[in-house]
Design an enzyme around this catalytic site. Structure first.
Site, mmCIF file in Angstrom:
data_model
loop_
_atom_site.group_PDB
_atom_site.id
_atom_site.type_symbol
_atom_site.label_atom_id
_atom_site.label_comp_id
_atom_site.label_asym_id
_atom_site.label_seq_id
_atom_site.Cartn_x
_atom_site.Cartn_y
_atom_site.Cartn_z
ATOM 1 N N GLU A 99 0.836 -1.205 0.000
ATOM 2 C CA GLU A 99 0.000 0.000 0.000
ATOM 3 C C GLU A 99 0.868 1.252 0.000
ATOM 4 O OE1 GLU A 99 -3.257 0.708 -0.111
ATOM 5 O OE2 GLU A 99 -3.723 -1.386 -0.550
ATOM 6 N N PRO B 63 8.011 44.819 20.072
ATOM 7 C CA PRO B 63 8.882 44.814 21.249
ATOM 8 C C PRO B 63 9.982 43.771 21.215
ATOM 9 C CG PRO B 63 6.788 43.786 21.764
ATOM 10 C CD PRO B 63 6.647 44.356 20.381
ATOM 11 N N ASP C 155 17.848 48.955 14.087
ATOM 12 C CA ASP C 155 18.380 49.409 15.372
ATOM 13 C C ASP C 155 18.894 48.243 16.200
ATOM 14 O OD1 ASP C 155 17.834 52.057 14.878
ATOM 15 O OD2 ASP C 155 15.920 52.062 15.944
ATOM 16 N N LYS D 22 21.137 52.732 17.608
ATOM 17 C CA LYS D 22 20.752 53.870 18.437
ATOM 18 C C LYS D 22 20.633 53.340 19.854
ATOM 19 C CE LYS D 22 20.097 57.339 17.277
ATOM 20 N NZ LYS D 22 21.093 58.425 17.164
ATOM 21 N N GLY E 23 9.634 48.361 18.562
ATOM 22 C CA GLY E 23 8.351 48.912 18.982
ATOM 23 C C GLY E 23 7.593 49.512 17.830
ATOM 24 N N MET F 199 13.133 54.787 28.056
ATOM 25 C CA MET F 199 14.552 55.175 28.209
ATOM 26 C C MET F 199 14.797 55.861 29.551
ATOM 27 S SD MET F 199 14.844 56.547 24.280
ATOM 28 C CE MET F 199 13.223 57.341 24.407
#
Length: 486
Positions: free
Chosen positions: A38, A245, A268, A290, A322, A405
């Site tokens: 089969e 995030p 970044d 950054k 973000g 920050m």
């Protein structure tokens, strides 16, 4: 401050592949199948669908394959009622055996390799050069799934999930792409214009996946291509894309499409490797870091780089952690693009605040505690605490305040907010690397949180949330195993 130049051609992170997925063109080519079970019949059905010249060697007789051979409209199916011989494998593109006896298996594998044919023995992975994956068939669009033989049922479950995501109409769109490609190639267009056409095609196909395309779709796509070609002045375009995030699963569909169509990606430090993995493989990646209080590429240099690259006709994706519109300096980059006459679009992302709140299982606007949600920055251009914050608003007991920050300036923020009337017992949470596996958090009050930031690992983005809406996390009800909750 030490200036850091953009990094280019960073080594790509490629996860180890258990097997290399390949797609074989078998139409008209000789394929050998040994066996009459089969399982062999199922393999014969699959191979016949490719248009191969399939030679089946069935020592138990041809009966299991007669109906398939009679019904086949693709390739030729030739059933031989005998055992295979080494000469049968000459010129074979593939060799498949459904064999149980180990001595016969070893002989079949040796003969296939001697003939230069990749070999597969059904349910015997140790003897296989290749394997048959689970298929989602929208031919010519085909999705193959493999678990390297570890969990076939798991592969089938994934196939079922993908089947629901790919409407049957995509089969017709994939066929249209195959049919229309020669007309596009005949125009001998530069790569950028060809890619622009296929981006338009993809957008139309995904928007109308439930139906087959028609001549009006073809005409509209080529008319759009004519318009792009006619207005072509070498100008590229810029997309400011929110990377969310950190967790790649939180990217928007529009963000993924932008990454898949990019020529160059300027990203970044805060963008996670998992997000970059979803980008188009051919896209050039350049890190324009950054990083607060550390070596960074100047914003003016980033602006100039975006303009320079897009002016060369490139699609430049500026990828920001973000949401690009929340403390991402998007305004300066938009202004630079507009001054240079470059088209620019914004693709929003899940903000760090939203990601952190979701990770904590919190509502930032719980109606019993918060009437207002406010985002503020923890430092000005100088790196110091901004002097022009509305301190009465910061002290509002009915507001949830998110401070970006804030690692170096939180003690000053605390002192000014308390002096303006903020309750010292107001719950406060600092979250580092929100939504990522290394997420860490400190839960305290605003009065004590600044001194406890040292409990977080050095480096990495830290977000601070203040307000009575955070009370549940402050009580410790949202702690997660494997993550730091102090």
């Amino acid at each position: 401050m030490t200036q850091r130049r953009p990094e280019t051609n960073r080594a790509r992170r490629i996860e180890r592949l258990a097997t290399l997925p390949l797609f074989h063109k078998l139409e008209g080519r000789r394929v050998v199948l040994a066996g009459d079970s089969e399982g062999a019949l199922w393999k014969a059905e699959l191979l016949a669908a490719t248009g191969a010249e399939l030679h089946v060697f069935a020592s138990g007789g041809p009966e299991p394959f007669e109906a398939l051979a009679a019904a086949s409209s693709g390739g030729r199916i030739l059933v031989h009622a005998r055992n295979w011989q080494a000469d049968d494998l000459a010129g074979a593109a593939l060799a498949i055996g459904d064999i149980e006896d180990e001595a016969q298996i070893r002989a079949f594998v040796a003969a296939a390799r001697q003939a230069g044919a990749p070999v597969n023995v059904v349910d015997k992975p140790d003897f296989c050069d290749f394997s048959f994956g689970t298929l989602v068939n929208r031919s010519p669009l085909i999705v193959a799934i493999s678990t390297d033989g570890a969990a076939p049922v798991f592969g089938q479950a994934i196939r079922a999930r993908i089947e629901t995501l790919l409407p049957a109409g995509l089969k017709a769109w994939a066929q249209a792409a195959k049919d229309w490609r020669p007309a596009l190639q005949a125009r001998e267009l530069p790569f950028a214009l060809r890619r622009a056409f296929w981006e338009l095609f993809t957008g139309k196909a995904m928007a109308a996946a439930e139906r087959a395309p028609d001549e009006s779709d073809r005409a509209a796509l080529f008319a759009a291509l004519d318009q792009i070609e006619g207005s072509g002045d070498g100008t590229g375009r810029v997309s400011l894309v929110g990377a969310g995030p950190g967790d790649p699963d939180l990217l928007t569909v529009k963000a993924i499409r932008a990454l898949q169509s990019a020529d160059i990606i300027l990203y970044d430090d805060l963008v996670s490797p998992g997000v970059l993995e979803l980008a188009r493989r051919e896209a050039k990646r350049m890190m324009v870091g950054k990083k607060g209080y550390g070596p960074s590429v100047k914003q003016s240099e980033i602006n100039a780089l975006i303009v320079s690259l897009a002016s060369q006709g490139k699609h430049v994706v500026r990828l920001k952690g973000g949401d690009p519109g929340i403390f991402g300096r998007a305004g300066e980059e938009i202004a630079a693009c507009k001054a240079a006459g470059l088209p620019v679009v914004i693709v929003p992302g899940i903000s760090a605040a939203q990601g952190a709140a979701a990770s904590l299982g919190l509502s930032l606007t719980h109606r019993d505690h918060a009437r207002r949600l406010q985002f503020v920055t923890g430092h000005a251009r100088s790196g110091d605490l901004p002097e022009d914050l509305d301190w009465r608003a910061m002290a509002d007991p009915h507001a949830t305040t998110v401070i970006y920050m804030a690692r170096a300036t939180l003690s000053g923020f605390r002192d000014r907010a308390l002096a303006a009337g903020l309750d010292p017992a107001t719950p406060a949470i600092a979250v580092q690397a929100a939504t990522l596996p290394g997420e860490a958090r400190v839960t305290a009050t605003i009065a004590t949180l600044p001194e406890r930031l040292r409990e977080l690992p050095k480096g990495g983005p830290v977000l601070v949330m203040v307000g009575h809406a955070l009370g549940e996390a402050h009580a410790g009800t949202s702690s997660r195993s494997g993550r730091r909750s102090a």
